[in-house]
Design a protein around this motif. Structure first.
Motif, short mmCIF file in Angstrom:
data_model
loop_
_atom_site.label_atom_id
_atom_site.label_comp_id
_atom_site.label_asym_id
_atom_site.label_seq_id
_atom_site.Cartn_x
_atom_site.Cartn_y
_atom_site.Cartn_z
N PRO A 87 -14.26 -37.76 11.76
CA PRO A 87 -14.74 -36.50 11.21
C PRO A 87 -13.77 -35.95 10.17
N ARG A 94 -26.54 -32.62 16.01
CA ARG A 94 -25.40 -33.13 16.78
C ARG A 94 -25.64 -34.58 17.18
N ARG A 108 -20.41 -34.99 17.18
CA ARG A 108 -20.16 -34.56 15.82
C ARG A 108 -21.35 -33.80 15.27
#
Length: 315
Positions: free
Chosen positions: A5, A25, A29
């Motif tokens: 990320p 989602r 993430r």
């Protein structure tokens, strides 16, 4: 390419672009709810630069969730993904196992459901993407549903398949697991391994998996439908043929395909889309579907479309 990320807000990607379809989602993430299915890139096998350009355009449009497999284009697609994505793009690449390339066969792939074959496909994805760990790997089952059906030694119990994939996760070669082409019983059997997504054939005109969608919603599992507009196989229903879809498209000045995609996003909050294309203009239209607002009357008309079943026909 990165699988880590990169700091961003929920509503923008790592590059600061509004997320296509808004935020969803997956695997812990935040990702774009409108992602990209990379299978169609194999059509550009003779034009690698154009394939890379499609993926770069996806990033520009706010897509940061891409679905692939090593057997797409016999490794060509994974190679393009490796070339196209940069660390700063923050793209989550999801791959799958359960088949392998078979360029000389009747179809360009064959099933690879046995545990040793699943391990080999994980290793092949790692090598092609040049990663030490695959962020998400989907187990594509083949006992039911469209496409090739398992028989003989390819009929493997899901517990045996999940065992090898969880072992690979323990070895650090996989971060998260998902399942594809499963029924309710198989999904429940998979729940102890913590699947982060389910990929099943599902669309406005094919809603037989509604029960599983609700299980996924309750368990915080992303629902990632393939064939989101109905099957590409002959003999199967298509959302774009439905009068209610055509009427909504005319009313909103949208393409019927955009209505079918928008309905999925409105139908449940855990839905993520991975429509595929090898054409940049079509990609832009798919992303634009994520911004379509469907009012209550339109949604009611679309919800009333009957779900249909059918068997694909092969020549």
């Amino acid at each position: 390419m990165t699988t880590s990320p990169t700091p961003s807000s929920d509503h923008t990607t790592a590059t600061g672009v509004p997320r296509a379809g808004g935020p969803g989602r997956l695997a812990g993430r935040t990702v774009s709810r409108v992602g990209y299915g990379a299978m169609q890139l194999e059509r550009l096998n003779g034009d690698r630069a154009s394939a890379v350009a499609v993926l770069r355009r996806a990033v520009e449009l706010g897509v940061d969730h891409v679905d692939t497999a090593q057997f797409y284009g016999d490794g060509f697609v994974n190679g393009v993904i490796r070339e196209a994505f940069r660390p700063e793009d923050g793209v989550l690449v999801v791959t799958k196992v359960g088949a392998t390339s078979d360029p000389g066969g009747r179809f360009p792939l064959r099933l690879a459901q046995r545990p040793e074959e699943l391990r080999a496909e994980v290793e092949a994805n790692l090598a092609a993407l040049r990663l030490e760990q695959l962020p998400v790997v989907n187990l594509r089952r083949a006992e039911t549903g469209p496409g090739l059906r398992a028989e003989g030694e390819q009929l493997v119990d899901i517990d045996d398949q999940l065992a090898v994939l969880t072992a690979l996760r323990d070895e650090g070669k996989i971060d998260k697991l998902g399942v594809s082409n499963v029924g309710p019983d198989e999904l429940r059997r998979a729940l102890p391994v913590g699947p982060v997504c389910v990929q099943n054939s599902y669309s406005l005109v094919s809603r037989g998996d509604e029960e599983m969608l609700r299980i996924c919603l309750d368990e915080n599992i992303a629902w990632v439908p393939y064939f989101p507009l109905g099957s590409a196989f002959p003999g199967m229903p298509k959302a774009t043929d439905e009068p209610a879809v055509l009427a909504a498209a005319e009313s909103l000045g949208a393409a019927p395909s955009q209505i079918g995609l928008a309905w999925l996003l409105h139908h449940a909050p855990n839905v993520l889309l991975i429509p595929g294309t090898a054409d940049a203009a079509h990609l832009e239209a798919n992303v634009a579907a994520g911004a379509l607002a469907l009012d209550d009357a339109t949604l009611a008309a679309l919800d009333a479309v009957p779900t249909r079943s059918g068997e694909p026909t092969f020549e």
